[in-house]
Scaffold this motif. Structure first.
Motif, short mmCIF file in Angstrom:
data_model
loop_
_atom_site.label_atom_id
_atom_site.label_comp_id
_atom_site.label_asym_id
_atom_site.label_seq_id
_atom_site.Cartn_x
_atom_site.Cartn_y
_atom_site.Cartn_z
N ARG A 30 0.79 -1.28 -0.03
CA ARG A 30 0.04 0.06 -0.08
C ARG A 30 0.89 1.20 0.09
O ARG A 30 0.65 2.30 -0.61
CB ARG A 30 -0.98 -0.18 1.31
CG ARG A 30 -2.08 -1.17 1.28
CD ARG A 30 -3.11 -0.66 2.41
NE ARG A 30 -4.08 -1.69 1.99
CZ ARG A 30 -5.30 -2.12 2.66
NH1 ARG A 30 -5.62 -1.00 3.61
NH2 ARG A 30 -6.19 -3.06 2.57
N GLU A 31 2.08 1.27 0.51
CA GLU A 31 2.96 2.35 0.72
C GLU A 31 3.25 2.66 -0.41
O GLU A 31 3.57 3.97 -1.08
CB GLU A 31 3.88 2.32 1.84
CG GLU A 31 3.46 2.29 3.23
CD GLU A 31 4.72 2.27 4.27
OE1 GLU A 31 5.75 2.48 3.90
OE2 GLU A 31 4.29 1.83 5.67
N ILE A 32 3.73 1.63 -1.10
CA ILE A 32 4.56 1.71 -2.57
C ILE A 32 3.27 2.10 -3.48
O ILE A 32 3.65 3.16 -4.32
CB ILE A 32 4.69 0.26 -3.42
CG1 ILE A 32 6.20 -0.26 -2.44
CG2 ILE A 32 4.98 0.32 -4.55
CD1 ILE A 32 6.39 -1.73 -2.84
N ASN A 63 12.56 -8.60 -4.80
CA ASN A 63 12.78 -7.34 -5.83
C ASN A 63 11.45 -7.68 -6.83
O ASN A 63 11.05 -6.54 -7.21
CB ASN A 63 13.98 -7.65 -6.57
CG ASN A 63 15.20 -7.13 -5.67
OD1 ASN A 63 14.90 -6.52 -4.76
ND2 ASN A 63 16.39 -7.42 -5.89
N ASP A 64 11.07 -8.93 -7.36
CA ASP A 64 10.03 -9.00 -8.29
C ASP A 64 8.76 -8.45 -7.54
O ASP A 64 7.92 -7.90 -8.19
CB ASP A 64 10.06 -10.34 -8.76
CG ASP A 64 9.47 -11.24 -7.94
OD1 ASP A 64 10.03 -11.20 -6.73
OD2 ASP A 64 9.24 -12.45 -8.42
N THR A 65 8.76 -8.75 -6.56
CA THR A 65 7.37 -8.21 -5.76
C THR A 65 7.38 -6.71 -5.86
O THR A 65 6.11 -6.23 -5.81
CB THR A 65 7.31 -8.84 -4.31
OG1 THR A 65 7.26 -10.18 -4.41
CG2 THR A 65 5.93 -8.51 -3.77
N ILE A 66 8.37 -6.18 -5.38
CA ILE A 66 8.54 -4.58 -5.57
C ILE A 66 8.25 -4.12 -6.65
O ILE A 66 7.45 -3.15 -6.83
CB ILE A 66 10.05 -4.00 -4.73
CG1 ILE A 66 10.21 -4.75 -3.37
CG2 ILE A 66 10.18 -2.61 -4.69
CD1 ILE A 66 11.69 -4.45 -3.02
N LYS A 72 1.84 -2.18 -11.02
CA LYS A 72 0.65 -2.17 -10.92
C LYS A 72 0.10 -1.01 -10.42
O LYS A 72 -0.83 -0.42 -11.03
CB LYS A 72 0.46 -3.32 -9.77
CG LYS A 72 -1.29 -3.44 -9.61
CD LYS A 72 -1.61 -4.55 -8.68
CE LYS A 72 -3.24 -4.38 -8.40
NZ LYS A 72 -3.49 -5.36 -7.24
N ALA A 73 0.80 -0.04 -9.71
CA ALA A 73 0.34 1.12 -9.19
C ALA A 73 0.40 2.19 -10.20
O ALA A 73 -0.40 3.13 -10.56
CB ALA A 73 1.12 1.72 -7.91
#
Length: 242
Positions: A30-32, A63-66, A72-73
Motif C-alpha cells: 500500500r505504501e508503494i 525484488n520482483d514483488t516490489i 501495478k500502481a
C-alpha cells in the motif's frame, strides 16, 4: 537513550512479523501504491518511493514483488485509492497510542480501530490528544553484528550526512534525523554500504511508561494485537516500555 533498546524492540517486531509476512507485504504494498501515485513510478525522481523500496528490502520483500507493485500502481487506472488517516487514543493506565492507516473505507477502519481500543479497555481520543507526547523523527537502526566499524568514525559519517543525533547501544547504533533530512541521510549511508535493520520516519515517545499491572499488560497487548491484525493499519506507535 540507554535503558530502551530500540533494537531489541525492532528484533521482537521482526520475529513477530516473520509469522505475519503476508501482512507486512500488504502494508508495504500500500505504501508503494501511495508513493507511486504521489510522485511517479521512477525511484530516481521519487524520494518517497526510494524510502519505501529501502523499507521493503529491509523486510526481505523480493525484488520482483516490489517491481510488480510499482508497475501495478503506475499502470492500473482503476487502482484502489488509499486515504491516509491517523487515530490517537489511550490504552490501559493512560498509555498513549497512535495508529496510522491507509484505507479505501474510512468508516470500516475507524470502526475496527475503535473496536480494538474498546476490547483492550482503552478509548480513541481526539486528534492531538497524545501526539504531543511524541517526536516525529527519521530513525535508522544498524546491527553491530552486520556492520563492523569504529563507533566514532561511524558517528562522524552519520553527522556529516546530516543526522541530528547518534547513539551507541550494546548491540546496535541508532541514528536520528529530522523528517525532512531522513531520505538524504539514509541514501548517504546506503552509498557507504551501511546495512540497516530499520530505516523509516517514525514517532518516538518523549518518555516511556512501564505497565506493572498484569491485567493492564494483557489489555494493552490485546489492543496492539488487534491493530496488528488489521490490514488497513500501517503503523502503531506507543509509549509503553517493552
Amino acid at each position: 537513550m540507554s535503558g530502551h533498546s530500540k533494537f531489541a524492540n525492532i528484533k521482537h517486531k521482526k520475529e513477530k512479523n516473520d509469522a505475519k509476512r503476508g501482512k507486512v507485504f500488504t502494508v508495504i504494498g500500500r505504501e508503494i501504491a501511495v508513493a507511486v501515485k504521489e510522485g511517479g513510478a521512477d525511484p530516481n525522481n521519487n524520494s518517497k518511493l526510494r524510502d519505501v523500496i529501502a523499507k521493503a528490502k529491509a523486510n526481505n520483500m523480493p525484488n520482483d514483488t516490489i517491481e510488480r507493485g510499482i508497475k501495478k500502481a503506475a499502470g492500473d487506472v482503476e487502482a484502489v485509492n488509499y486515504v491516509s488517516c491517523t487515530y490517537e487514543g489511550y490504552g490501559p493506565n493512560g498509555t498513549a497510542i497512535i495508529v496510522e492507516a491507509l484505507t479505501d473505507n474510512k468508516n470500516r477502519t475507524a470502526s475496527n480501530v475503535r473496536n480494538a481500543f474498546t476490547k483492550g479497555n482503552g478509548n480513541v481520543g481526539t486528534t492531538g490528544c497524545v501526539s504531543y507526547m511524541f517526536d516525529q523523527k527519521g530513525q535508522i537502526l544498524v546491527d553491530k553484528e552486520e556492520y563492523d566499524t569504529d563507533a566514532d568514525e561511524f558517528m562522524m559519517l552519520a553527522l556529516d550526512a546530516g543526522a541530528e543525533d547518534f547513539s551507541e547501544e550494546e548491540d546496535s547504533y541508532e541514528i536520528l534525523t529530522t523528517p525532512e533530512d531522513f531520505s538524504a541521510v539514509r541514501e548517504a549511508l546506503e552509498k557507504e554500504g551501511v546495512p540497516m535493520v530499520q530505516a523509516e520516519v517514525t514517532m518516538i515517545p518523549q518518555t516511556y511508561v512501564a505497565l506493572t499491572d498484569e491485567n493492564d499488560q494483557k489489555m494493552f497487548n490485546r489492543i496492539i494485537d488487534l491493530l496488528d491484525e488489521d490490514d488497513d493499519v500501517q503503523n502503531v506507535y506507543h509509549n509503553v516500555e517493552e
